[in-house]
Scaffold this motif. Sequence first.
Motif, short mmCIF file in Angstrom:
data_model
loop_
_atom_site.label_atom_id
_atom_site.label_comp_id
_atom_site.label_asym_id
_atom_site.label_seq_id
_atom_site.Cartn_x
_atom_site.Cartn_y
_atom_site.Cartn_z
N GLY A 116 31.01 32.43 30.45
CA GLY A 116 32.12 33.27 30.91
C GLY A 116 32.30 33.21 32.41
O GLY A 116 33.43 33.12 32.91
N ALA A 117 31.19 33.25 33.16
CA ALA A 117 31.28 33.20 34.62
C ALA A 117 31.81 31.86 35.09
O ALA A 117 32.62 31.80 36.03
N ALA A 119 33.75 29.79 33.33
CA ALA A 119 35.16 29.71 32.94
C ALA A 119 36.04 30.54 33.87
O ALA A 119 37.14 30.12 34.24
N SER A 120 35.57 31.72 34.24
CA SER A 120 36.34 32.59 35.14
C SER A 120 36.52 31.94 36.50
O SER A 120 37.60 32.00 37.10
N ALA A 121 35.47 31.31 37.00
CA ALA A 121 35.55 30.64 38.29
C ALA A 121 36.53 29.48 38.24
O ALA A 121 37.34 29.28 39.16
N LYS A 123 39.03 29.14 36.10
CA LYS A 123 40.37 29.68 35.93
C LYS A 123 40.92 30.22 37.24
O LYS A 123 42.09 30.02 37.58
N GLY A 124 40.07 30.91 38.00
CA GLY A 124 40.50 31.45 39.28
C GLY A 124 40.88 30.36 40.25
O GLY A 124 41.83 30.49 41.02
N SER A 127 44.28 28.77 39.23
CA SER A 127 45.44 29.64 39.44
C SER A 127 45.72 29.87 40.92
O SER A 127 46.74 30.43 41.28
N LYS A 154 26.42 40.20 37.54
CA LYS A 154 27.23 39.74 36.41
C LYS A 154 28.04 38.49 36.74
O LYS A 154 28.48 37.79 35.84
N SER A 155 28.27 38.22 38.04
CA SER A 155 29.09 37.08 38.41
C SER A 155 28.31 35.79 38.55
O SER A 155 28.89 34.74 38.74
#
Length: 234
Positions: A116-117, A119-121, A123-124, A127, A154-155
């Motif tokens: 998740g971390a 993928a979030s990085a 995606k950020g 974008s 969490k990050s």
Amino acid sequence: YLDAYLDSGLEDRVFRLLDDLSGRQHFCDVVMTGHSFGAALAVLAAVRYASARPMMRVLCHVFGCPKVGDGPFRHWVNSLPNLRVLRVEYGGDPWVHSPEGGPWTHVGHTLAVDAGAVASAAKGSSSGDGKTDRTSSSRGGLHGSNSNGGVSDKSLPVRAYKFDKHRPGGEGSDGAGWLHHGSGKEKAKDHDLRAYVGALETISSMGLYWPTEYVGEDVGKGVKGSGKEKRLVV
């Protein structure tokens, strides 16, 4: 796993080849690797080679590895001074939790990659303007405190556990409390070797945080002696 390993008949040929190569290339290390079932076989090969050749330094880097032994096996493997086992686990890969129950446990150290971390990085970054803020990720400590760069726990995309100490679930656990998430389809996807390679490529290309210390094993900046020379505790 041991029966499959011994039945393969590869050990004698591979070990003879390694002996020949190490005889011609002094001061070399032996590195064994594998994924999934191949990871289990790589661990067994590394353990057997290291125990039979105590003068050789053996490294075992595996991906999506299942548990290959019980408690006594774990203690024996972790006590071999010339062997280091490093297991990479990605996301909710279910293979790393098998076989469940019973005496089965993991060996060596763990690099746990949070899908998740990562993928979030990614995606950020996609974008935004394509640039990655590497300041906080490069300074972030394993505990996520403000004194370690202000990165929240969490990050963190990757956590390193020394012999699985300080891991959710306790020493020798599979960390299910932290990584065992998602649907069955998502977990199966996380086991794919391409998912492992893709995550590591993302971490590398974006300069995301990579641990330099084990969780709970922060040694600080060392000890300063008279004359302010730096003395590291090893």
